[in-house]
Scaffold this motif. Sequence first.
Motif, mmCIF file in Angstrom:
data_model
loop_
_atom_site.group_PDB
_atom_site.id
_atom_site.type_symbol
_atom_site.label_atom_id
_atom_site.label_comp_id
_atom_site.label_asym_id
_atom_site.label_seq_id
_atom_site.Cartn_x
_atom_site.Cartn_y
_atom_site.Cartn_z
ATOM 1 N N VAL A 28 0.841 -1.207 0.000
ATOM 2 C CA VAL A 28 0.000 0.000 0.000
ATOM 3 C C VAL A 28 0.872 1.252 0.000
ATOM 4 N N TYR A 29 0.581 2.126 -0.944
ATOM 5 C CA TYR A 29 1.300 3.401 -1.084
ATOM 6 C C TYR A 29 0.322 4.530 -0.779
ATOM 7 N N ILE A 30 0.595 5.307 0.281
ATOM 8 C CA ILE A 30 -0.279 6.427 0.661
ATOM 9 C C ILE A 30 0.303 7.700 0.050
ATOM 10 N N ALA A 31 -0.288 8.155 -1.043
ATOM 11 C CA ALA A 31 0.291 9.264 -1.819
ATOM 12 C C ALA A 31 0.460 10.536 -0.993
ATOM 13 N N ASP A 32 -0.508 10.836 -0.126
ATOM 14 C CA ASP A 32 -0.451 12.068 0.653
ATOM 15 C C ASP A 32 0.738 12.069 1.615
ATOM 16 N N ILE A 33 0.952 10.934 2.290
ATOM 17 C CA ILE A 33 2.078 10.817 3.228
ATOM 18 C C ILE A 33 3.397 10.918 2.474
ATOM 19 N N GLU A 34 3.495 10.212 1.340
ATOM 20 C CA GLU A 34 4.735 10.236 0.561
ATOM 21 C C GLU A 34 4.985 11.626 -0.034
ATOM 22 N N ALA A 35 3.909 12.304 -0.448
ATOM 23 C CA ALA A 35 4.051 13.665 -0.991
ATOM 24 C C ALA A 35 4.599 14.607 0.073
ATOM 25 N N LYS A 36 4.089 14.471 1.307
ATOM 26 C CA LYS A 36 4.570 15.330 2.410
ATOM 27 C C LYS A 36 6.052 15.091 2.673
ATOM 28 N N LYS A 37 6.456 13.808 2.639
ATOM 29 C CA LYS A 37 7.880 13.486 2.838
ATOM 30 C C LYS A 37 8.715 14.106 1.719
ATOM 31 N N LEU A 38 8.241 13.949 0.470
ATOM 32 C CA LEU A 38 8.990 14.462 -0.686
ATOM 33 C C LEU A 38 9.084 15.995 -0.671
ATOM 34 N N MET A 39 8.044 16.661 -0.170
ATOM 35 C CA MET A 39 8.065 18.127 -0.123
ATOM 36 C C MET A 39 9.149 18.634 0.827
ATOM 37 N N ASN A 40 9.559 17.784 1.766
ATOM 38 C CA ASN A 40 10.665 18.149 2.656
ATOM 39 C C ASN A 40 12.015 17.641 2.167
ATOM 40 N N SER A 41 12.008 16.528 1.408
ATOM 41 C CA SER A 41 13.294 15.903 1.047
ATOM 42 C C SER A 41 13.754 16.187 -0.384
ATOM 43 N N SER A 42 12.816 16.536 -1.289
ATOM 44 C CA SER A 42 13.184 16.713 -2.697
ATOM 45 C C SER A 42 13.615 18.154 -2.995
ATOM 46 N N ASN A 43 14.840 18.300 -3.467
ATOM 47 C CA ASN A 43 15.337 19.635 -3.836
ATOM 48 C C ASN A 43 14.588 20.193 -5.041
ATOM 49 N N VAL A 44 14.150 19.308 -5.931
ATOM 50 C CA VAL A 44 13.390 19.736 -7.123
ATOM 51 C C VAL A 44 12.104 20.420 -6.678
ATOM 52 N N ILE A 45 11.365 19.759 -5.779
ATOM 53 C CA ILE A 45 10.099 20.325 -5.292
ATOM 54 C C ILE A 45 10.360 21.611 -4.518
ATOM 55 N N ARG A 46 11.319 21.586 -3.621
ATOM 56 C CA ARG A 46 11.617 22.750 -2.773
ATOM 57 C C ARG A 46 11.911 23.993 -3.620
ATOM 58 N N THR A 47 12.781 23.829 -4.621
ATOM 59 C CA THR A 47 13.164 24.965 -5.475
ATOM 60 C C THR A 47 11.949 25.540 -6.194
ATOM 61 N N LYS A 48 11.113 24.656 -6.734
ATOM 62 C CA LYS A 48 9.933 25.119 -7.484
ATOM 63 C C LYS A 48 8.903 25.778 -6.574
ATOM 64 N N LEU A 49 8.702 25.223 -5.371
ATOM 65 C CA LEU A 49 7.720 25.793 -4.440
ATOM 66 C C LEU A 49 8.141 27.187 -3.971
ATOM 67 N N ILE A 50 9.419 27.342 -3.665
ATOM 68 C CA ILE A 50 9.909 28.662 -3.227
ATOM 69 C C ILE A 50 9.761 29.677 -4.352
ATOM 70 N N LYS A 51 10.054 29.228 -5.577
ATOM 71 C CA LYS A 51 9.919 30.123 -6.735
ATOM 72 C C LYS A 51 8.465 30.570 -6.913
ATOM 73 N N GLU A 52 7.517 29.641 -6.743
ATOM 74 C CA GLU A 52 6.099 29.943 -6.969
ATOM 75 C C GLU A 52 5.437 30.653 -5.792
ATOM 76 N N PHE A 53 5.766 30.230 -4.551
ATOM 77 C CA PHE A 53 5.008 30.693 -3.388
ATOM 78 C C PHE A 53 5.812 31.534 -2.391
ATOM 79 N N GLY A 54 7.102 31.728 -2.685
ATOM 80 C CA GLY A 54 7.912 32.595 -1.825
ATOM 81 C C GLY A 54 8.693 31.834 -0.766
ATOM 82 N N LYS A 55 9.641 32.564 -0.149
ATOM 83 C CA LYS A 55 10.540 31.948 0.849
ATOM 84 C C LYS A 55 9.794 31.469 2.090
#
Length: 199
Positions: A28-55
Motif C-alpha cells: 500500500v502506497y499512501i500518496a499524501d504521506i509520501e508527498a509530504k515526505k517528498l516536499m521536505n526531502s526533494s530539492n526539485v520540489i523545494r526549489t519550485k515551491l519557493i519560486k512559486e510561493f515565496g521563501k
Amino acid sequence: MVVGLTGGIGSGKTTVAKLFKNFDTVAVYIADIEAKKLMNSSNVIRTKLIKEFGKETYQDNQLNRPYLANVVFNDKEKLHVLNSIVHPEVRKHFQEFVQLHIKKAYIIYESAILFESNSQQQFNFVISVYVDLEERIKRILERDNSTKQEVLNRINNQWKEDKKLLLSNYVINNYSLQETSNSVENIHNILTQKACSIL
C-alpha cells in the motif's frame, strides 16, 4: 496489478488503506504521506515551491504547511500549480515503489485526488470509499483543528462524490468498521483472483 483507492476528505480512505495493508500479498502506497515526505526531502520540489510561493513556504528547513494550505485552498489556480509541481515527483517515487513490490498480488495507490489529477487511467481498477457529506464534515471537525468553512473549502476543491462513484469499479460504504472490513475482504478476494488471471 495496480489498484487506485480514493474517496473524499473525511471518508476514511486511510482506515480502508490500513485494512488492505493487513494482507501479506498487498503493498500500500499512501500518496499524501509520501508527498509530504517528498516536499521536505526533494530539492526539485523545494526549489519550485519557493519560486512559486515565496521563501515563507519553508521555515527552519521544513515545509511551512499552514502557510501553504492557506494560500492554495483559497485559490484553485494556485492549488493546480502546487499539484503540478508535486505530482510528477510522487509519480516517479511510486514507480520505484512498484518495482520494489513487483511480486505482490497487487499494489494499492491511495490518493484523495486520484480523479482530480486525472490519474485513474493508470490503474487496473479503482475503489472509492464513501460516506455522506454531513458525516464527512463531522469527522473532519472532530479530527482536525479546522472551522466548518475551512472544511467546506477543502471539500469544494474535490470532485463531487456521485461523479467519482460512477467511474469506480468498487465502492466501500464506510460507516461501520465491521462492514468496511467485510467489504475490504470481499474486494481483496476478487482482486487476488483477477491478479492471478492477469499473470
